[in-house]
Write a protein that holds these residues in place. Structure first.
Motif, PDB file in Angstrom:
ATOM      1  N   UNK A  20      69.865   0.262 -27.744  1.00 52.98           N
ATOM      2  CA  UNK A  20      69.626   1.349 -26.780  1.00 52.98           C
ATOM      3  C   UNK A  20      70.382   1.099 -25.480  1.00 52.98           C
ATOM      4  N   UNK A  21      70.483  -0.159 -25.057  1.00 52.88           N
ATOM      5  CA  UNK A  21      71.220  -0.469 -23.834  1.00 52.88           C
ATOM      6  C   UNK A  21      72.695  -0.101 -23.976  1.00 52.88           C
ATOM      7  N   UNK A  22      73.246  -0.240 -25.159  1.00 51.75           N
ATOM      8  CA  UNK A  22      74.663   0.089 -25.364  1.00 51.75           C
ATOM      9  C   UNK A  22      74.937   1.536 -24.978  1.00 51.75           C
ATOM     10  N   UNK A  23      74.074   2.442 -25.373  1.00 55.99           N
ATOM     11  CA  UNK A  23      74.258   3.860 -25.048  1.00 55.99           C
ATOM     12  C   UNK A  23      74.008   4.136 -23.568  1.00 55.99           C
ATOM     13  N   UNK A  24      72.821   3.745 -23.101  1.00 54.76           N
ATOM     14  CA  UNK A  24      72.455   4.032 -21.716  1.00 54.76           C
ATOM     15  C   UNK A  24      73.316   3.241 -20.738  1.00 54.76           C
ATOM     16  N   UNK A  25      73.595   1.988 -21.053  1.00 60.08           N
ATOM     17  CA  UNK A  25      74.346   1.132 -20.148  1.00 60.08           C
ATOM     18  C   UNK A  25      75.736   1.654 -19.847  1.00 60.08           C
ATOM     19  N   UNK A  26      76.371   2.260 -20.836  1.00 60.97           N
ATOM     20  CA  UNK A  26      77.709   2.816 -20.611  1.00 60.97           C
ATOM     21  C   UNK A  26      77.652   3.931 -19.569  1.00 60.97           C
TER      22      UNK A  26
END
Length: 184
Positions: A20-26
């Motif tokens: 989930x961090x991969x999506x939001x973090x970008x």
């Protein structure tokens, strides 16, 4: 980012949450890079399972190509979101403002920056909420719903505060007075 005497630490707590961090973090890295706010971003891992360290380190490196003021912190053991957020905040004793936002994107990157801007303008702590509306549904189990409503009732009866949902919210505040900094 222009030099500023103001310092803001934004923590994103994660626990086995690199996907989930991969999506939001970008999107957060992009928003932070475009923002004039003097923010340092710390991804705080709360003792995730093996393999997450390598994934989070790779994500941090990818985010740093867009927003260079990002780091990752690995807690020694899992103690819960609140614990890892507080632990991460102690890593920046010079921060004048403290904030956190969850890695699931329930609050958008622009939303947390707006919240921080409101806190700075008001000079006080701010608590964002996710409010139930006809178009915004919050799904929770029967027991979670019962606990949630019981908590809201207790807050109203014990503290005299009317609130909607303080349990699922980004926070922006100055650090506690003893720490000498405001939290968002």
């Amino acid at each position: 980012m222009s030099p500023s005497p103001l310092s803001i630490l934004l923590v994103t707590p994660v626990w086995n949450d690199s996907t989930r961090l991969a999506d939001f973090g970008a999107s957060l890295a992009t928003a932070l890079a475009a923002s004039p706010l003097p923010i340092r971003w710390l991804i705080a891992d709360d003792g995730s399972k093996p393999g997450e360290h390598a994934r989070l380190t790779a994500l941090q490196a990818a985010f740093a190509r867009v927003f260079p003021h990002v780091a990752v912190h690995f807690a020694a053991a899992h103690h819960g979101k609140g614990s890892v957020v507080r632990e991460a905040w102690t890593l920046a004793p010079d921060a004048e403002w403290l904030a956190f936002v969850d890695a699931d994107g329930s609050v958008s990157a622009e939303g947390i920056l707006d919240l921080i801007t409101v806190a700075l303008a008001a000079g006080t702590s701010v608590l964002g909420i996710r409010k139930r509306t006809a178009t915004t549904q919050v799904v929770e189990s029967f027991w979670r719903g019962l606990a949630h409503r019981g908590f809201l009732l207790a807050v109203r009866l014990l503290l005299g505060l009317q609130c909607a949902d303080p349990s699922a919210a980004p926070k922006s505040s100055t650090p506690p007075p003893t720490a000498g900094s405001p939290a968002i």
